[in-house]
Design an enzyme around this catalytic site. Structure first.
Site, PDB file in Angstrom:
ATOM      1  N   HIS A 137       0.852  -1.070   0.036  1.00 34.95           N
ATOM      2  CA  HIS A 137      -0.009  -0.052   0.209  1.00 34.95           C
ATOM      3  C   HIS A 137       0.880   1.175   0.014  1.00 34.95           C
ATOM      4  O   HIS A 137       1.993   1.241   0.522  1.00 34.95           O
ATOM      5  CB  HIS A 137      -0.877   0.056   1.130  1.00 34.95           C
ATOM      6  CG  HIS A 137      -1.824   1.067   1.320  1.00 34.95           C
ATOM      7  ND1 HIS A 137      -2.915   1.232   0.237  1.00 34.95           N
ATOM      8  CD2 HIS A 137      -2.177   2.071   2.226  1.00 34.95           C
ATOM      9  CE1 HIS A 137      -3.603   2.470   0.438  1.00 34.95           C
ATOM     10  NE2 HIS A 137      -3.215   2.954   1.668  1.00 34.95           N
ATOM     11  N   HIS A 149      -3.905   9.152   1.419  1.00 34.37           N
ATOM     12  CA  HIS A 149      -3.777   7.767   0.873  1.00 34.37           C
ATOM     13  C   HIS A 149      -5.118   7.542   0.356  1.00 34.37           C
ATOM     14  O   HIS A 149      -5.999   8.150   0.786  1.00 34.37           O
ATOM     15  CB  HIS A 149      -3.157   6.702   1.955  1.00 34.37           C
ATOM     16  CG  HIS A 149      -4.203   6.265   2.994  1.00 34.37           C
ATOM     17  ND1 HIS A 149      -4.924   5.323   2.864  1.00 34.37           N
ATOM     18  CD2 HIS A 149      -4.577   7.178   3.974  1.00 34.37           C
ATOM     19  CE1 HIS A 149      -5.609   5.102   4.052  1.00 34.37           C
ATOM     20  NE2 HIS A 149      -5.490   6.437   4.585  1.00 34.37           N
ATOM     21  N   CYS A 224      -3.413   2.960  -5.552  1.00 38.37           N
ATOM     22  CA  CYS A 224      -2.676   3.673  -4.463  1.00 38.37           C
ATOM     23  C   CYS A 224      -1.398   4.295  -5.077  1.00 38.37           C
ATOM     24  O   CYS A 224      -0.886   5.521  -4.745  1.00 38.37           O
ATOM     25  CB  CYS A 224      -2.672   3.314  -3.204  1.00 38.37           C
ATOM     26  SG  CYS A 224      -1.917   1.562  -3.039  1.00 38.37           S
TER      27      CYS A 224
END
Length: 270
Positions: A137, A149, A224
């Protein structure tokens, strides 16, 4: 006569902690009689200091059972009102206990120091790579231990591998520790050698303008990593996907080659 280093090992006892028996007073008459007797038999008298020194040497080799007896005698003397001898030297366990932070400020300071020792402190605009199970991530550091994020709309899915299959995501402003979910992390601006990062103030402005917005999410084209690279470099790129596609192409090529080899006619041997 010197003691060997082994005397201070497992069977060694620190003399400062053992309450030695108080010497009893001997009357002058008995003292005179004993001296006369010793003189008559030709034996030399032993000073009390030498006797105590010999006793101290023997104590170094006493077994554990006698150590316990000494402790019991010390406890009895304490109950009878005698002041026990104390040692000012701290044992290792006491030293460790005193180093444990107790107040909230000490705990927070310790945690910050540990974070700094484990990872360098991020600067605004740095990209944070978080190693979750099965994938990485990504977030972008803003300020005060906070990051921006992409996250799934449902908090239940946050930190789960199922979140990467959602087609929507919300841009969140969160504390770094809340995003980690117990996973390890590092600063990773690996594309700095390929692209020139935008000015920090521009990165921060673009990042803050995206907070709380819902965006389209795509594992291949808009995940992401695409998001944070676009904010830092102006280029939406995901090396995670690129590597997966390359490896997938290699695997597909290997499978195709195996299939072709299996259906290729073999020469007939006589």
């Amino acid at each position: 006569m010197g003691l060997s280093p082994a005397a201070s090992g497992e069977f060694g006892i620190r003399l400062s902690r053992v309450p030695w028996p108080r010497p009893t007073q001997i009357s002058k008459t008995s003292s005179t009689e004993s001296s006369d007797t010793q003189s008559a038999t030709g034996q030399s008298t032993v000073p009390h200091s030498d006797s105590a020194s010999s006793q101290a040497l023997l104590v170094q080799f006493l077994p554990k059972q006698l150590k316990q007896d000494r402790r019991l005698e010390q406890a009895r003397s304490f109950q009878q009102g005698e002041k026990p001898e104390t040692s000012l030297e701290l044992t290792p366990s006491k030293k460790r206990t005193e180093l444990i932070p107790t107040s909230n400020s000490e705990i927070e300071s310790t945690q910050k120091n540990q974070a700094v020792e484990g990872n360098p402190r991020p600067r605004p605009g740095d990209l944070i790579e978080i190693f979750r199970i099965g994938y990485e991530h990504w977030a972008i550091y803003v300020e005060d231990d906070c990051v921006v994020h992409l996250a799934p709309p449902s908090e239940f899915e946050a930190g789960s591998i199922t979140s990467i299959f959602s087609n929507r995501a919300v841009v969140k402003y969160s504390r770094l520790e809340d995003v980690l979910h117990g996973c390890s992390w590092k600063i990773n601006n690996k594309l700095d050698g390929t692209y020139l990062p935008l000015p920090v103030d521009k990165i921060m402005q673009r990042t803050k303008n995206m907070i709380n917005k819902i965006v389209q999410y795509s594992l291949i084209e808009g995940n992401c990593e695409h998001f944070v690279n676009d904010l830092r470099y102006g280029v939406p790129r995901s090396q995670q996907v690129e590597h997966a596609l390359v490896e997938g192409a290699k695997a597909a090529g290997a499978v195709l080659s195996a299939v072709v080899d299996s259906i290729r006619p073999k020469p007939i041997t006589a």
